[in-house]
Scaffold this motif. Structure first.
Motif, PDB file in Angstrom:
ATOM      1  N   ALA A  14       0.829  -1.207   0.000  1.00 50.29           N
ATOM      2  CA  ALA A  14       0.000   0.000   0.000  1.00 50.29           C
ATOM      3  C   ALA A  14       0.866   1.261   0.000  1.00 50.29           C
ATOM      4  CB  ALA A  14      -0.942   0.004   1.203  1.00 50.29           C
ATOM      5  N   GLY A  15       1.950   1.259   0.743  1.00 49.36           N
ATOM      6  CA  GLY A  15       2.839   2.424   0.774  1.00 49.36           C
ATOM      7  C   GLY A  15       3.479   2.685  -0.577  1.00 49.36           C
ATOM      8  N   GLU A  16       3.935   1.625  -1.232  1.00 43.14           N
ATOM      9  CA  GLU A  16       4.540   1.749  -2.560  1.00 43.14           C
ATOM     10  C   GLU A  16       3.502   2.248  -3.569  1.00 43.14           C
ATOM     11  OE1 GLU A  16       6.457  -1.118  -6.023  1.00 43.14           O
ATOM     12  OE2 GLU A  16       6.297  -1.914  -3.993  1.00 43.14           O
ATOM     13  N   ALA A  17       2.280   1.710  -3.484  1.00 43.38           N
ATOM     14  CA  ALA A  17       1.216   2.154  -4.383  1.00 43.38           C
ATOM     15  C   ALA A  17       0.900   3.627  -4.150  1.00 43.38           C
ATOM     16  CB  ALA A  17      -0.034   1.299  -4.178  1.00 43.38           C
ATOM     17  N   ALA A  18       0.804   4.034  -2.899  1.00 41.34           N
ATOM     18  CA  ALA A  18       0.517   5.438  -2.585  1.00 41.34           C
ATOM     19  C   ALA A  18       1.591   6.354  -3.161  1.00 41.34           C
ATOM     20  CB  ALA A  18       0.400   5.629  -1.078  1.00 41.34           C
ATOM     21  N   GLU A  19       2.843   5.997  -2.989  1.00 36.96           N
ATOM     22  CA  GLU A  19       3.933   6.819  -3.521  1.00 36.96           C
ATOM     23  C   GLU A  19       3.861   6.903  -5.045  1.00 36.96           C
ATOM     24  OE1 GLU A  19       6.007   8.805  -1.878  1.00 36.96           O
ATOM     25  OE2 GLU A  19       4.994   8.165  -0.057  1.00 36.96           O
ATOM     26  N   PHE A  20       3.498   5.801  -5.670  1.00 35.21           N
ATOM     27  CA  PHE A  20       3.354   5.793  -7.133  1.00 35.21           C
ATOM     28  C   PHE A  20       2.267   6.770  -7.571  1.00 35.21           C
ATOM     29  CE2 PHE A  20       1.104   3.935 -10.844  1.00 35.21           C
ATOM     30  CZ  PHE A  20       2.087   4.156 -11.801  1.00 35.21           C
ATOM     31  N   GLU A  95       3.015   1.724 -17.038  1.00 38.47           N
ATOM     32  CA  GLU A  95       4.354   1.217 -16.718  1.00 38.47           C
ATOM     33  C   GLU A  95       4.266   0.072 -15.704  1.00 38.47           C
ATOM     34  OE1 GLU A  95       8.051   3.382 -14.773  1.00 38.47           O
ATOM     35  OE2 GLU A  95       7.290   4.439 -16.550  1.00 38.47           O
ATOM     36  N   GLY A  96       4.587  -1.119 -16.155  1.00 37.64           N
ATOM     37  CA  GLY A  96       4.493  -2.306 -15.304  1.00 37.64           C
ATOM     38  C   GLY A  96       3.104  -2.917 -15.276  1.00 37.64           C
ATOM     39  N   GLY A  97       2.170  -2.308 -15.992  1.00 39.36           N
ATOM     40  CA  GLY A  97       0.801  -2.815 -16.046  1.00 39.36           C
ATOM     41  C   GLY A  97       0.503  -3.415 -17.400  1.00 39.36           C
ATOM     42  N   LYS A  98      -0.785  -3.423 -17.750  1.00 43.12           N
ATOM     43  CA  LYS A  98      -1.150  -3.978 -19.060  1.00 43.12           C
ATOM     44  C   LYS A  98      -2.413  -3.292 -19.575  1.00 43.12           C
ATOM     45  CE  LYS A  98      -3.717  -7.756 -17.023  1.00 43.12           C
ATOM     46  NZ  LYS A  98      -3.935  -9.148 -16.849  1.00 43.12           N
ATOM     47  N   PRO A  99      -2.511  -3.142 -20.910  1.00 40.87           N
ATOM     48  CA  PRO A  99      -3.703  -2.525 -21.497  1.00 40.87           C
ATOM     49  C   PRO A  99      -4.887  -3.489 -21.446  1.00 40.87           C
ATOM     50  CG  PRO A  99      -2.190  -3.203 -23.215  1.00 40.87           C
ATOM     51  CD  PRO A  99      -1.505  -3.472 -21.898  1.00 40.87           C
ATOM     52  N   MET A 100      -6.063  -2.891 -21.427  1.00 39.19           N
ATOM     53  CA  MET A 100      -7.306  -3.653 -21.499  1.00 39.19           C
ATOM     54  C   MET A 100      -8.125  -3.066 -22.651  1.00 39.19           C
ATOM     55  SD  MET A 100      -8.109  -3.719 -17.396  1.00 39.19           S
ATOM     56  CE  MET A 100      -9.733  -4.419 -17.566  1.00 39.19           C
ATOM     57  N   ALA A 101      -9.302  -3.564 -22.882  1.00 41.33           N
ATOM     58  CA  ALA A 101     -10.167  -3.082 -23.964  1.00 41.33           C
ATOM     59  C   ALA A 101     -10.706  -1.683 -23.669  1.00 41.33           C
ATOM     60  CB  ALA A 101     -11.335  -4.054 -24.148  1.00 41.33           C
ATOM     61  N   GLY A 103      -9.745   1.448 -23.925  1.00 44.17           N
ATOM     62  CA  GLY A 103      -9.000   2.515 -23.268  1.00 44.17           C
ATOM     63  C   GLY A 103      -8.757   2.305 -21.787  1.00 44.17           C
ATOM     64  N   TRP A 104      -9.051   1.124 -21.284  1.00 50.32           N
ATOM     65  CA  TRP A 104      -8.764   0.809 -19.885  1.00 50.32           C
ATOM     66  C   TRP A 104      -7.364   0.236 -19.787  1.00 50.32           C
ATOM     67  CZ3 TRP A 104     -12.890  -1.677 -16.305  1.00 50.32           C
ATOM     68  CH2 TRP A 104     -14.062  -0.917 -16.326  1.00 50.32           C
ATOM     69  N   LEU A 105      -6.835   0.278 -18.582  1.00 50.56           N
ATOM     70  CA  LEU A 105      -5.578  -0.410 -18.295  1.00 50.56           C
ATOM     71  C   LEU A 105      -5.612  -0.911 -16.866  1.00 50.56           C
ATOM     72  CD1 LEU A 105      -3.586   1.470 -16.294  1.00 50.56           C
ATOM     73  CD2 LEU A 105      -3.433   2.829 -18.360  1.00 50.56           C
ATOM     74  N   THR A 106      -4.761  -1.871 -16.598  1.00 51.18           N
ATOM     75  CA  THR A 106      -4.523  -2.329 -15.235  1.00 51.18           C
ATOM     76  C   THR A 106      -3.101  -1.925 -14.912  1.00 51.18           C
ATOM     77  OG1 THR A 106      -5.991  -4.213 -15.515  1.00 51.18           O
ATOM     78  CG2 THR A 106      -4.431  -4.317 -13.693  1.00 51.18           C
ATOM     79  N   ASP A 107      -2.923  -1.156 -13.833  1.00 49.39           N
ATOM     80  CA  ASP A 107      -1.581  -0.719 -13.488  1.00 49.39           C
ATOM     81  C   ASP A 107      -0.827  -1.820 -12.757  1.00 49.39           C
ATOM     82  OD1 ASP A 107      -2.171  -0.631 -10.709  1.00 49.39           O
ATOM     83  OD2 ASP A 107      -2.576   1.525 -10.750  1.00 49.39           O
ATOM     84  N   ARG A 108       0.404  -1.563 -12.403  1.00 44.37           N
ATOM     85  CA  ARG A 108       1.247  -2.601 -11.792  1.00 44.37           C
ATOM     86  C   ARG A 108       0.764  -3.056 -10.434  1.00 44.37           C
ATOM     87  NH1 ARG A 108       6.267   1.357 -11.440  1.00 44.37           N
ATOM     88  NH2 ARG A 108       5.657   2.616  -9.656  1.00 44.37           N
ATOM     89  N   PHE A 109      -0.184  -2.338  -9.831  1.00 50.27           N
ATOM     90  CA  PHE A 109      -0.730  -2.736  -8.534  1.00 50.27           C
ATOM     91  C   PHE A 109      -2.057  -3.463  -8.664  1.00 50.27           C
ATOM     92  CE2 PHE A 109       2.043   0.886  -7.830  1.00 50.27           C
ATOM     93  CZ  PHE A 109       2.917   0.334  -6.914  1.00 50.27           C
ATOM     94  N   GLY A 110      -2.556  -3.598  -9.898  1.00 52.13           N
ATOM     95  CA  GLY A 110      -3.815  -4.285 -10.131  1.00 52.13           C
ATOM     96  C   GLY A 110      -5.021  -3.373 -10.153  1.00 52.13           C
ATOM     97  N   LEU A 111      -4.797  -2.064 -10.044  1.00 52.64           N
ATOM     98  CA  LEU A 111      -5.914  -1.121 -10.084  1.00 52.64           C
ATOM     99  C   LEU A 111      -6.201  -0.743 -11.530  1.00 52.64           C
ATOM    100  CD1 LEU A 111      -7.868   0.546  -8.366  1.00 52.64           C
ATOM    101  CD2 LEU A 111      -6.145   2.344  -8.307  1.00 52.64           C
TER     102      LEU A 111
END
Length: 112
Positions: A14-20, A95-101, A103-111
């Motif tokens: 959570a701390g790493e995600a918040a800083e991101f 960055e570190g995530g993946k595109p979705m359909a 115009g959505w994306l999932t970031d490296r934290f899963g959000l």
């Protein structure tokens, strides 16, 4: 302080995600954090919760362990005024995530 705020469950980052997210959004600030004193599931000094504000929206992140994971059922919608602004956020969040359909994306934290 918002009366109602999203409360997001992270495994142990959570701390790493918040800083991101604080680094991605220009109008962002850390409001509070609660660190463990050795009570509960966290080791001494580990962030239990961290509260941030992004573009005026307060949210709380929890280091809750692996029981639950973020999924597209809860996602953030970022309003943008230009393609340039969209591209700027997309470049940072993907960055570190993946595109979705659509115009959505999932970031490296899963959000999404």
């Amino acid at each position: 302080m918002n009366k109602v705020a999203p409360f997001l469950w992270f495994n142990d980052n959570a701390g790493e995600a918040a800083e991101f997210y604080l680094s991605v959004f220009p109008h962002a600030r850390k409001l509070d954090e609660v660190r463990s004193k050795g009570v509960g599931p966290w080791p001494v000094g580990k962030i239990a919760t961290i509260t941030i504000e992004l573009e005026g929206q307060e949210m709380v992140f929890l280091n809750g362990g692996p029981s639950y994971q973020l999924n597209p059922a809860f996602s953030f919608f970022v309003r943008c005024d230009s393609q340039e602004e969209i591209d700027s956020y997309w470049g940072k969040l993907i960055e570190g995530g993946k595109p979705m359909a659509c115009g959505w994306l999932t970031d490296r934290f899963g959000l999404c």
